[in-house]
Scaffold this motif. Structure first.
Motif, PDB file in Angstrom:
ATOM      1  N   ASP A 101       0.650   8.075   3.502  1.00 11.52           N
ATOM      2  CA  ASP A 101       1.968   7.589   3.089  1.00 11.52           C
ATOM      3  C   ASP A 101       1.927   6.140   2.601  1.00 11.52           C
ATOM      4  O   ASP A 101       2.938   5.633   2.106  1.00 11.52           O
ATOM      5  CB  ASP A 101       2.973   7.712   4.243  1.00 11.52           C
ATOM      6  CG  ASP A 101       3.401   9.144   4.473  1.00 11.52           C
ATOM      7  OD1 ASP A 101       3.552   9.873   3.481  1.00 11.52           O
ATOM      8  OD2 ASP A 101       3.576   9.538   5.636  1.00 11.52           O
ATOM      9  N   ARG A 102       0.779   5.473   2.770  1.00  8.26           N
ATOM     10  CA  ARG A 102       0.523   4.149   2.189  1.00  8.26           C
ATOM     11  C   ARG A 102       1.639   3.165   2.512  1.00  8.26           C
ATOM     12  O   ARG A 102       2.397   2.726   1.654  1.00  8.26           O
ATOM     13  CB  ARG A 102       0.311   4.242   0.677  1.00  8.26           C
ATOM     14  CG  ARG A 102      -0.583   5.361   0.191  1.00  8.26           C
ATOM     15  CD  ARG A 102      -1.933   5.400   0.918  1.00  8.26           C
ATOM     16  NE  ARG A 102      -2.731   4.203   0.677  1.00  8.26           N
ATOM     17  CZ  ARG A 102      -3.468   3.601   1.626  1.00  8.26           C
ATOM     18  NH1 ARG A 102      -3.453   4.049   2.881  1.00  8.26           N
ATOM     19  NH2 ARG A 102      -4.174   2.538   1.333  1.00  8.26           N
ATOM     20  N   THR A 103       1.718   2.793   3.778  1.00  8.80           N
ATOM     21  CA  THR A 103       2.811   1.966   4.284  1.00  8.80           C
ATOM     22  C   THR A 103       2.264   0.656   4.835  1.00  8.80           C
ATOM     23  O   THR A 103       1.450   0.656   5.762  1.00  8.80           O
ATOM     24  CB  THR A 103       3.570   2.718   5.392  1.00  8.80           C
ATOM     25  OG1 THR A 103       3.953   4.002   4.900  1.00  8.80           O
ATOM     26  CG2 THR A 103       4.798   1.950   5.823  1.00  8.80           C
ATOM     27  N   GLY A 104       2.724  -0.466   4.277  1.00  6.76           N
ATOM     28  CA  GLY A 104       2.256  -1.759   4.738  1.00  6.76           C
ATOM     29  C   GLY A 104       3.258  -2.847   4.436  1.00  6.76           C
ATOM     30  O   GLY A 104       4.332  -2.598   3.873  1.00  6.76           O
ATOM     31  N   CYS A 105       2.900  -4.080   4.792  1.00  6.60           N
ATOM     32  CA  CYS A 105       3.820  -5.197   4.649  1.00  6.60           C
ATOM     33  C   CYS A 105       3.021  -6.486   4.461  1.00  6.60           C
ATOM     34  O   CYS A 105       1.994  -6.690   5.114  1.00  6.60           O
ATOM     35  CB  CYS A 105       4.688  -5.304   5.908  1.00  6.60           C
ATOM     36  SG  CYS A 105       6.006  -6.538   5.815  1.00  6.60           S
ATOM     37  N   SER A 152       5.555  -2.031  -9.330  1.00  3.03           N
ATOM     38  CA  SER A 152       7.003  -2.170  -9.342  1.00  3.03           C
ATOM     39  C   SER A 152       7.581  -2.119  -7.935  1.00  3.03           C
ATOM     40  O   SER A 152       7.995  -3.124  -7.397  1.00  3.03           O
ATOM     41  CB  SER A 152       7.672  -1.121 -10.241  1.00  3.03           C
ATOM     42  OG  SER A 152       9.030  -1.438 -10.428  1.00  3.03           O
ATOM     43  N   MET A 153       7.617  -0.926  -7.306  1.00  3.96           N
ATOM     44  CA  MET A 153       8.177  -0.803  -5.965  1.00  3.96           C
ATOM     45  C   MET A 153       7.315   0.128  -5.126  1.00  3.96           C
ATOM     46  O   MET A 153       6.734   1.082  -5.651  1.00  3.96           O
ATOM     47  CB  MET A 153       9.611  -0.260  -6.029  1.00  3.96           C
ATOM     48  CG  MET A 153      10.643  -1.319  -6.349  1.00  3.96           C
ATOM     49  SD  MET A 153      12.188  -0.615  -6.957  1.00  3.96           S
ATOM     50  CE  MET A 153      11.825  -0.492  -8.715  1.00  3.96           C
ATOM     51  N   PRO A 154       7.240  -0.116  -3.820  1.00  2.28           N
ATOM     52  CA  PRO A 154       6.410   0.724  -2.956  1.00  2.28           C
ATOM     53  C   PRO A 154       7.128   2.025  -2.596  1.00  2.28           C
ATOM     54  O   PRO A 154       8.353   2.128  -2.725  1.00  2.28           O
ATOM     55  CB  PRO A 154       6.213  -0.154  -1.715  1.00  2.28           C
ATOM     56  CG  PRO A 154       7.470  -0.964  -1.653  1.00  2.28           C
ATOM     57  CD  PRO A 154       7.867  -1.230  -3.084  1.00  2.28           C
ATOM     58  N   PRO A 155       6.392   3.023  -2.111  1.00  2.71           N
ATOM     59  CA  PRO A 155       7.015   4.288  -1.702  1.00  2.71           C
ATOM     60  C   PRO A 155       7.876   4.113  -0.457  1.00  2.71           C
ATOM     61  O   PRO A 155       7.579   3.287   0.412  1.00  2.71           O
ATOM     62  CB  PRO A 155       5.820   5.210  -1.436  1.00  2.71           C
ATOM     63  CG  PRO A 155       4.687   4.284  -1.142  1.00  2.71           C
ATOM     64  CD  PRO A 155       4.924   3.059  -1.966  1.00  2.71           C
ATOM     65  N   GLU A 156       8.923   4.905  -0.355  1.00  4.07           N
ATOM     66  CA  GLU A 156       9.935   4.716   0.686  1.00  4.07           C
ATOM     67  C   GLU A 156       9.638   5.468   1.977  1.00  4.07           C
ATOM     68  O   GLU A 156       9.964   4.998   3.066  1.00  4.07           O
ATOM     69  CB  GLU A 156      11.301   5.158   0.137  1.00  4.07           C
ATOM     70  CG  GLU A 156      12.380   5.435   1.171  1.00  4.07           C
ATOM     71  CD  GLU A 156      12.863   4.170   1.893  1.00  4.07           C
ATOM     72  OE1 GLU A 156      13.642   4.282   2.844  1.00  4.07           O
ATOM     73  OE2 GLU A 156      12.436   3.068   1.504  1.00  4.07           O
ATOM     74  N   HIS A 157       9.006   6.642   1.887  1.00  5.39           N
ATOM     75  CA  HIS A 157       9.000   7.553   3.034  1.00  5.39           C
ATOM     76  C   HIS A 157       8.394   6.919   4.283  1.00  5.39           C
ATOM     77  O   HIS A 157       9.014   6.919   5.361  1.00  5.39           O
ATOM     78  CB  HIS A 157       8.255   8.838   2.693  1.00  5.39           C
ATOM     79  CG  HIS A 157       8.222   9.823   3.833  1.00  5.39           C
ATOM     80  ND1 HIS A 157       9.322  10.544   4.213  1.00  5.39           N
ATOM     81  CD2 HIS A 157       7.231  10.158   4.683  1.00  5.39           C
ATOM     82  CE1 HIS A 157       9.011  11.306   5.249  1.00  5.39           C
ATOM     83  NE2 HIS A 157       7.747  11.090   5.559  1.00  5.39           N
ATOM     84  N   GLY A 158       7.182   6.396   4.186  1.00  4.95           N
ATOM     85  CA  GLY A 158       6.533   5.837   5.362  1.00  4.95           C
ATOM     86  C   GLY A 158       7.312   4.684   5.962  1.00  4.95           C
ATOM     87  O   GLY A 158       7.411   4.552   7.198  1.00  4.95           O
ATOM     88  N   ALA A 159       7.862   3.822   5.109  1.00  8.35           N
ATOM     89  CA  ALA A 159       8.650   2.690   5.601  1.00  8.35           C
ATOM     90  C   ALA A 159       9.887   3.173   6.343  1.00  8.35           C
ATOM     91  O   ALA A 159      10.266   2.611   7.384  1.00  8.35           O
ATOM     92  CB  ALA A 159       9.045   1.785   4.439  1.00  8.35           C
ATOM     93  N   THR A 171       4.679  -3.169   1.068  1.00  7.41           N
ATOM     94  CA  THR A 171       3.563  -3.007   0.141  1.00  7.41           C
ATOM     95  C   THR A 171       3.008  -1.589   0.188  1.00  7.41           C
ATOM     96  O   THR A 171       3.383  -0.792   1.046  1.00  7.41           O
ATOM     97  CB  THR A 171       2.422  -3.979   0.487  1.00  7.41           C
ATOM     98  OG1 THR A 171       1.949  -3.695   1.815  1.00  7.41           O
ATOM     99  CG2 THR A 171       2.894  -5.427   0.414  1.00  7.41           C
ATOM    100  N   VAL A 172       2.117  -1.313  -0.737  1.00  9.98           N
ATOM    101  CA  VAL A 172       1.396  -0.038  -0.738  1.00  9.98           C
ATOM    102  C   VAL A 172       0.245  -0.166   0.257  1.00  9.98           C
ATOM    103  O   VAL A 172      -0.871  -0.542  -0.096  1.00  9.98           O
ATOM    104  CB  VAL A 172       0.888   0.315  -2.142  1.00  9.98           C
ATOM    105  CG1 VAL A 172       0.189   1.673  -2.127  1.00  9.98           C
ATOM    106  CG2 VAL A 172       2.046   0.326  -3.140  1.00  9.98           C
ATOM    107  N   ALA A 173       0.560   0.084   1.508  1.00  7.27           N
ATOM    108  CA  ALA A 173      -0.386   0.028   2.629  1.00  7.27           C
ATOM    109  C   ALA A 173      -0.934  -1.378   2.834  1.00  7.27           C
ATOM    110  O   ALA A 173      -0.498  -2.346   2.208  1.00  7.27           O
ATOM    111  CB  ALA A 173      -1.506   1.047   2.442  1.00  7.27           C
ATOM    112  N   GLY A 174      -1.902  -1.490   3.746  1.00  5.87           N
ATOM    113  CA  GLY A 174      -2.495  -2.778   4.034  1.00  5.87           C
ATOM    114  C   GLY A 174      -3.294  -3.322   2.868  1.00  5.87           C
ATOM    115  O   GLY A 174      -3.327  -4.540   2.636  1.00  5.87           O
ATOM    116  N   SER A 175      -3.950  -2.439   2.123  1.00 14.30           N
ATOM    117  CA  SER A 175      -4.719  -2.883   0.957  1.00 14.30           C
ATOM    118  C   SER A 175      -3.809  -3.513  -0.086  1.00 14.30           C
ATOM    119  O   SER A 175      -4.163  -4.520  -0.710  1.00 14.30           O
ATOM    120  CB  SER A 175      -5.485  -1.700   0.340  1.00 14.30           C
ATOM    121  OG  SER A 175      -6.440  -1.194   1.244  1.00 14.30           O
ATOM    122  N   GLY A 176      -2.625  -2.931  -0.276  1.00 16.36           N
ATOM    123  CA  GLY A 176      -1.658  -3.512  -1.200  1.00 16.36           C
ATOM    124  C   GLY A 176      -1.168  -4.865  -0.726  1.00 16.36           C
ATOM    125  O   GLY A 176      -0.952  -5.782  -1.531  1.00 16.36           O
TER     126      GLY A 176
END
Length: 429
Positions: free
Chosen positions: A252-256, A283-290, A100-105
């Motif tokens: 980097d907005r990284t979550g799950c 659509s799809m989350p950003p890749e870098h942080g993941a 997801t887009v970070a924890g908020s997403g």
């Protein structure tokens, strides 16, 4: 069309951040945003993250679309970190996850899942709660009801929470922060968590766990213990995981988003529903942080380095709270010091009213939220005496130091010279 828009509310945290950035007083202290800062007041890139980024750059991986679930290796790694390995026979074997887009997403996607499953579901949130919980849930179309969290002495109100949640209906959802409660810093004991799990099983409500600060309270394993215990006992559960704080990946907005179900078919349907919700939102989350997190968790040496850095961060946060408690006690604020000593994690609640927090900001250039929340993880260690003096002055229980005296103490720490050299430095992460 735009002329028809009514004046919208603004975000109080970012309003305070903007006010701080415009404040030219050299002694100013920003304790608003939830970011970790080191002893020098910087928000560093972790060494494990930096090495993982170098590896990724050297690998020159493709920028091709990952798919609606995002980075599936990342999803597996997060499920294993939170719930244990699937092969161990634990709850990970009945879990599905999407990036997801970070924890908020993750919170929003899981809220959408609840609404699509049972429109009009009531979600119970603590009072006080993380400032974005209610807006996210209501934006997804859910009803929100509060339940109390702290008692009159500032500790966890176990009896009150259990009493209020005894009125929760079957299939309603209860939002629980897995550790390091934001904004209070007050967590249930292991016995309290066990009682909550028993209540959920008995009454049939669904736990919705928000994990944003694991590793920064009692250590990574200790901070995940309550979530793992709940997952082992309840048939269904929702978990929002953030990598912003414990990996330092704020921007980097990284979550799950993780879903546990009683059957494989239910979990597969939930995963597809989450994918469909993501498709309509971003659509799809950003890749870098993941990719960074996956690189760290799949490499034994990098994982050990990350855990060691996380322990250092946790130790500094705990030392800041201990130091602030000691200084408040020395200034005659014993009751307030005892309350702070029971808290843990990035945040603490000062026993101050909105008016007192406003005075702290206007007279002493100390910025916290009107609810009394301050970011313990953002205090340079040498500024703690200045903060304690300001709190004592506002409470009227300390030495009676004037605003000018407190300001002078702040300037004498050495921060004043740095602030005068660059008065427009922004506090944003």
């Amino acid at each position: 069309m735009l002329e028809l828009l009514p004046p919208p509310p603004t975000d109080p945290l970012w309003d305070l951040t903007a006010e701080f950035a415009a404040d030219e007083r050299p002694e100013r202290l920003n304790l608003v945003l939830g970011v970790y800062r080191d002893a020098a007041g910087r928000t560093p890139v972790m060494a494990a993250v930096r090495e993982a980024e170098i590896r990724l750059a050297e690998r020159s991986a493709s920028k091709e679309y990952r798919g609606l679930s995002g980075n599936t290796a990342f999803n597996r790694a997060l499920v294993e970190m939170v719930l244990g390995s699937e092969g161990s026979g634990g709850p990970a074997g009945r879990a599905a996850a999407v990036q997801t887009v970070a924890g908020s997403g993750a919170l929003r996607l899981l809220a959408d899942l609840v609404c699509r499953t049972r429109p009009g579901t009531t979600v119970w949130i603590s009072d006080p709660a993380y400032v974005n919980h209610r807006p996210i849930l209501e934006a997804a179309g859910l009803r929100v009801r509060p339940y109390g969290w702290v008692d009159a002495d500032g500790g966890f109100d176990a009896a009150g929470v259990l009493r209020e949640l005894s009125g929760v209906r079957r299939d309603d959802v209860v939002l629980l922060q897995g550790c390091c409660h934001n904004p209070t810093g007050v967590d249930p004991s292991p016995q309290d968590w066990a009682a909550l799990a028993e209540l959920a099983v008995r009454d049939g409500w669904v736990p919705f766990v928000d994990l944003a600060y694991h590793g920064l309270g009692g250590g990574l394993e200790a901070d995940l213990a309550a979530t793992r215990m709940l997952a082992a006992r309840v048939p269904e559960m929702l978990i929002a995981v953030s990598c912003s704080k414990n990996f330092g990946l704020y921007s980097d907005r990284t979550g799950c988003a993780i879903v546990l179900g009683a059957s494989g078919q239910a979990v597969r349907h939930a995963e597809t529903t989450l994918q469909n919700a993501a498709r309509t939102l971003y659509s799809m989350p950003p890749e870098h942080g993941a990719a960074v997190v996956t690189t760290i968790l799949e490499d034994e040496r990098l994982s050990a380095l990350w855990r060691a850095e996380l322990d250092v961060m946790r130790g500094r946060i705990a030392a800041n709270r201990t130091d602030l408690t000691a200084h408040l006690s020395a200034l005659g604020c014993e009751v307030q010091a005892r309350s702070l000593a029971r808290q843990k994690g990035m945040f603490s609640m000062l026993p101050l009213s909105a008016e007192q927090m406003l005075r702290l900001r206007r007279q002493f250039a100390i910025y916290g939220t009107t609810s009394g929340r301050i970011n313990i993880a953002g205090i340079p260690a040498h500024r703690i005496p200045f903060l304690a003096q300001g709190i004592a002055a506002v409470l009227g229980t300390g030495s009676g130091a004037s605003a000018d005296a407190v300001a002078a103490a702040g300037a004498d720490t050495g921060d004043g010279a740095r602030a005068r050299q660059s008065p427009a430095v922004s506090s944003m992460p």
